[in-house]
Scaffold this motif. Structure first.
Motif, PDB file in Angstrom:
ATOM      1  N   LEU A  24       8.545  81.357 -72.169  1.00 16.74           N
ATOM      2  CA  LEU A  24       8.368  82.794 -71.990  1.00 16.74           C
ATOM      3  C   LEU A  24       9.543  83.582 -72.588  1.00 16.74           C
ATOM      4  N   LYS A  25      10.747  83.073 -72.449  1.00 21.12           N
ATOM      5  CA  LYS A  25      11.907  83.781 -72.998  1.00 21.12           C
ATOM      6  C   LYS A  25      11.847  83.816 -74.524  1.00 21.12           C
ATOM      7  N   LYS A  26      11.455  82.726 -75.147  1.00 24.85           N
ATOM      8  CA  LYS A  26      11.331  82.710 -76.608  1.00 24.85           C
ATOM      9  C   LYS A  26      10.203  83.620 -77.067  1.00 24.85           C
ATOM     10  N   LEU A  27       9.125  83.651 -76.294  1.00 24.14           N
ATOM     11  CA  LEU A  27       8.009  84.514 -76.648  1.00 24.14           C
ATOM     12  C   LEU A  27       8.422  85.988 -76.613  1.00 24.14           C
ATOM     13  N   CYS A  28       9.284  86.354 -75.687  1.00 23.51           N
ATOM     14  CA  CYS A  28       9.749  87.742 -75.616  1.00 23.51           C
ATOM     15  C   CYS A  28      10.592  88.118 -76.831  1.00 23.51           C
ATOM     16  N   ASN A  29      11.262  87.150 -77.437  1.00 20.11           N
ATOM     17  CA  ASN A  29      12.056  87.436 -78.634  1.00 20.11           C
ATOM     18  C   ASN A  29      11.158  87.589 -79.861  1.00 20.11           C
ATOM     19  N   HIS A  30      10.343  86.568 -80.118  1.00 21.56           N
ATOM     20  CA  HIS A  30       9.423  86.611 -81.264  1.00 21.56           C
ATOM     21  C   HIS A  30       8.499  85.398 -81.179  1.00 21.56           C
ATOM     22  N   PRO A  31       7.197  85.573 -81.461  1.00 22.54           N
ATOM     23  CA  PRO A  31       6.269  84.426 -81.406  1.00 22.54           C
ATOM     24  C   PRO A  31       6.630  83.308 -82.373  1.00 22.54           C
ATOM     25  N   ASP A  32       7.351  83.627 -83.431  1.00 19.52           N
ATOM     26  CA  ASP A  32       7.703  82.582 -84.401  1.00 19.52           C
ATOM     27  C   ASP A  32       8.669  81.555 -83.820  1.00 19.52           C
ATOM     28  N   LEU A  33       9.293  81.837 -82.696  1.00 16.36           N
ATOM     29  CA  LEU A  33      10.192  80.861 -82.077  1.00 16.36           C
ATOM     30  C   LEU A  33       9.425  79.741 -81.386  1.00 16.36           C
ATOM     31  N   LEU A  34       8.138  79.928 -81.158  1.00 17.07           N
ATOM     32  CA  LEU A  34       7.305  78.908 -80.508  1.00 17.07           C
ATOM     33  C   LEU A  34       6.633  78.036 -81.554  1.00 17.07           C
ATOM     34  N   ASP A  35       6.364  76.813 -81.146  1.00 19.61           N
ATOM     35  CA  ASP A  35       5.616  75.887 -81.999  1.00 19.61           C
ATOM     36  C   ASP A  35       4.139  76.009 -81.623  1.00 19.61           C
ATOM     37  N   LEU A  36       3.528  77.018 -82.212  1.00 21.14           N
ATOM     38  CA  LEU A  36       2.117  77.278 -81.916  1.00 21.14           C
ATOM     39  C   LEU A  36       1.235  76.437 -82.843  1.00 21.14           C
ATOM     40  N   PRO A  37       0.118  75.925 -82.340  1.00 20.68           N
ATOM     41  CA  PRO A  37      -0.417  76.058 -80.960  1.00 20.68           C
ATOM     42  C   PRO A  37       0.011  74.942 -80.013  1.00 20.68           C
TER      43      PRO A  37
END
Length: 806
Positions: free
Chosen positions: A518-531
């Motif tokens: 959730l903390k990374k998502l608040c910064n920018h979605p590119d920080l997550l390894d989606l999907p």
């Protein structure tokens, strides 16, 4: 400078006693090739060259002295060139009583030329008296000989310092009630006794800060040095030699400790004695070089030689240097100060455990907040009574950590950990809860007062409001940014996922992993390894979104905070000459910043944990240079959040909050420091209604506890209950600021500040409810910062708190 002897110095004739040498011992006259001797003697004190002429006479021996020029006409009767001869100072042997009164110098010695008694001296026409510089020194007195002219004697340190105007006196024997009778009302004392150069009665002498340091200390720093000295010498409470300096960042804790260190190494109330012989400075590894530089900066002219251990020379050399430091005593101490990191000291504590240390300074002392840690136990095993902890945030999470610091500084001061928890911690925390009863609040306030009455003697705390006298105005803002559409859809998907539902029910979940996502998502979605990190997230992807594309470019519009930052950077670059520091807890976020800088052609520098300590300082110096082309400095809060001064910039953005408010406070203090010449603008970005707001609220709760316990503030509001702080995973996308809603602010109506803050109402830095509040619409035009005004009515910034230093 040369100085000749005055004519009136040659008045009274001085005769040598007749020799008692027997005729057998006399040298035949024909063996002597001359009858007079001419030579020069140079006295080092006055650097005056004196010519002495000696003439021998059968009936009398006359010693004549004069200027060299006055005797240039003296010639030998045989016109022979005279060799140089020396005098011999001999004790009188068998001298007649008749001549003893006229021939002695001070009744002790005689000066005799190396001439036979049969030779006569021609008497000079002008008499003289013996100059004072060749008189014999008086007898020994008090076991010491008085200094002779021309000899260099090192004056007493106290005597030198006492003559300086406005000297900072740490110890005055007149104020010492224990030695009142022997130090006061001695009207017959000489000046030497008052200054400490003479101490016949073994009385106490003053302890004064070296003027090299004293002239640089500000008023609050002078107060701090006096506090440190009184605590470490046991003058505050008998038997207690430790303390905590809890000044906020930028107030000069380092300089105050250096002044204490140098004073203890060189002085004490005992005449010609020092208080300590060795000192250890332990700090984080990133600050070892900083401490060495500070010692050289302030004490370089005094030739202090610190021993710096930075693990660059290998383990064997480290052990060798530590053994040498531990075994050195008295005059064999070449390095009185050891600078070492916490990790190095912990792993090599066995080498120092048996050595007596005079003083221990623990920088960033909150490293010792856990009394069960190996670092705490290792350092606590050192043989050192005088312990000073430096920490701008002595309370980071709870009172147990505060107790650990106090117990390290003065063991046993507050009892055992269980006793402290039962007597202080539990009652105080119950009363600090927003849902506490009146009786619980009364007990809490009572226990706070009791605790403060004990610990206030050993802790000094000043806020950085003091810097307002020396630094330009600081504007600090908490900027609440709404999520982008892409972030919003991903956040809602995650909150409704089976993982979160299991987490809320307490069934086999991984809370830390969920919080990190959730903390990374608040910064920018590119920080997550989606999907992969978020299943079924493909349906949330905006049109044209590509996973492969994120490795090359940054799309600021996919993040509310990143969009605001992008607009701010463009305006700062185009309309001002300001520099800015961007700080994040994640190196992945720094990667995004770096990509953005390349896309926009912004010059930038980066410092994170992968950079060596030596290169870090070079990078900082380069950025602080006004001529450097880089206007953005990318900084990891974990690597460079403390001990780095970035005064080349006057703007700073903390992109994401940390659970520990101390980490954020350290990071926020990088630009508003000594040497700053421009107005400073600091921004803390918070994603509205998300877990970041919950973290920010948790920080506020900890800061309010610190304000009560450390700062002794009585009017701190109880904003949050423990139950509300557990609601980390609640998401409110419709709120403009969930934090402000909990304040029950009396100056705001429907989120708009309708009643201006009175000039008599002072902002409390630790309580954001006392700050100015602005909604994100047209109300945002009231803020002082022209860059932030641009976000008015843009729809991304929902709310702003504003703090003004002065």
């Amino acid at each position: 400078m040369r100085k000749s002897i005055k004519n009136n110095d040659f008045k009274t004739p001085f005769r040598f006693p007749q020799s008692t040498v027997s005729e057998k011992e006399q040298v035949p006259q024909e063996t002597l090739p001359y009858r007079s001797v001419k030579y020069s003697v140079t006295y080092p004190a006055k650097r005056t060259k004196i010519t002495k002429i000696y003439n021998s006479n059968k009936n009398s021996g006359l010693l004549s002295l004069g200027k060299k020029d006055n005797f240039s006409n003296v010639e030998d009767s045989n016109n022979e060139e005279l060799p140089h001869k020396k005098l011999k100072v001999l004790k009188e042997r068998n001298t007649s009583d008749k001549l003893s009164e006229t021939s002695s110098l001070n009744g002790n010695d005689y000066i005799r030329p190396i001439l036979p008694p049969s030779q006569s001296l021609k008497k000079l026409s002008r008499p003289f008296k013996v100059p004072t510089f060749i008189r014999q020194v008086e007898n020994f007195k008090d076991g010491q000989r008085k200094p002779q002219l021309g000899t260099c004697h090192k004056p007493s340190t106290v005597a030198k310092l006492a003559k300086v105007e406005n000297a900072i006196i740490l110890y005055d024997p007149v104020d010492d009630t224990d030695h009142l009778e022997e130090n006061i009302k001695k009207k017959d004392r000489s000046v030497a006794e008052i200054l400490g150069t003479k101490n016949p009665e073994n009385t106490k002498v003053p302890v004064i800060v070296d003027p090299i340091l004293g002239q640089k200390l500000r008023p609050h720093q002078i107060e701090g040095v006096k506090f440190l000295y009184n605590c470490t010498t046991g003058r505050t409470v008998e038997g207690a030699y430790g303390c905590i300096m809890a000044d906020e960042m930028g107030l000069g804790k380092t300089l105050q400790c250096i002044a204490l260190l140098w004073t203890l190494l060189k002085q004490s109330p005992e005449f010609n004695k020092k208080t300590i012989e060795k000192c250890i400075i332990v700090c984080p590894s990133s600050l070892v070089t900083n401490w060495a530089n500070e010692l050289v900066k302030w004490l370089g002219s005094l030739r202090i030689r610190p021993l710096v251990i930075d693990n660059k020379e290998g383990k064997e050399n480290v052990l060798k240097e530590l053994k040498h430091f531990a075994n050195a005593q008295g005059r064999t101490i070449n390095y009185p100060v050891l600078i070492v990191s916490y990790e190095t000291l912990r792993t090599n504590i066995a080498e120092l455990r048996d050595s007596k240390i005079g003083l221990l300074l623990c920088d960033e002392g909150h490293r010792l907040k856990n009394s069960n840690s190996l670092t705490f136990q290792a350092i606590n095993s050192l043989q050192v009574q005088r312990r000073v902890i430096l920490s701008g945030t002595p309370i980071q999470n709870d009172l147990s950590e505060y107790f650990s610091l106090l117990n390290f500084a003065n063991p046993g001061l507050l009892g055992t950990p269980n006793e402290f928890r039962r007597n202080y911690e539990n009652p105080i925390l119950r009363g600090r809860d927003a849902d506490a009863t009146e009786h619980e609040r009364f007990i809490s306030d009572q226990k706070l007062a009791e605790l403060w009455s004990v610990v206030s003697k050993f802790i000094i705390r000043r806020s950085n409001d003091i810097l307002s006298k020396y630094l330009p105005v600081k504007y600090e803002h908490v900027v609440f940014c709404r999520l982008s559409e892409f972030q919003l859809s991903l956040y809602e998907l995650f909150m409704t996922s089976p993982e979160i539902q299991h987490l809320l029910r307490g069934i086999g979940s991984q809370p830390l992993k969920a919080i990190t996502i959730l903390k990374k998502l608040c910064n920018h979605p590119d920080l997550l390894d989606l999907p992969k990190d978020l299943k079924r997230s493909e349906k949330c992807f905006p049109q044209g979104y590509s996973i492969k594309e994120k490795t090359r470019i940054v799309r600021p519009e996919f993040s509310g905070k990143m969009l605001v930052l992008d607009r701010m950077l463009a305006k700062i670059k185009n309309e001002t000459d300001d520099k800015i520091v961007l700080i994040s807890n994640y190196t992945q976020t720094l990667d995004l910043f770096e990509k953005l800088c390349r896309m926009k052609n912004y010059g930038s520098l980066r410092l994170d944990g992968s950079m060596s300590i030596k290169k870090r300082q070079e990078l900082v110096n380069r950025f602080n240079n006004p001529k450097s082309p880089e206007f953005i400095f990318l900084l990891s809060s974990k690597a460079g959040g403390c001990g780095i001064n970035l005064i080349g910039a006057n703007r700073l953005v903390l992109f994401d909050p940390d659970w520990n408010p101390a980490s954020d406070q350290q990071a926020l203090a990088r630009i508003w420091r000594d040497g700053q010449k421009k107005e400073c603008f600091i921004y803390r970005f918070i994603a509205t209604g998300t877990i970041e707001e919950k973290i920010f609220q948790r920080q506020s709760h900890k800061q309010s506890l610190s304000s009560c316990v450390v700062d002794e503030e009585e009017s701190v509001e109880r904003h949050f209950s423990l139950e509300s702080l557990r609601r980390l995973f609640q998401f409110d996308p419709d709120t403009i600021c969930d934090t402000h809603s909990t304040f029950k602010c009396k100056r705001c109506i429907n989120g708009v500040q309708s009643f201006p803050r009175l000039s008599s109402e002072k902002m409390s830095y630790g309580d954001s409810s006392s700050w100015d509040h602005f909604s994100g619409g047209s109300d945002l035009l009231k803020v002082k910062d022209s860059i932030l005004k641009m976000e008015a009515n843009q729809g991304t910034v929902s709310y702003v708190f504003q703090y003004i230093s002065h």
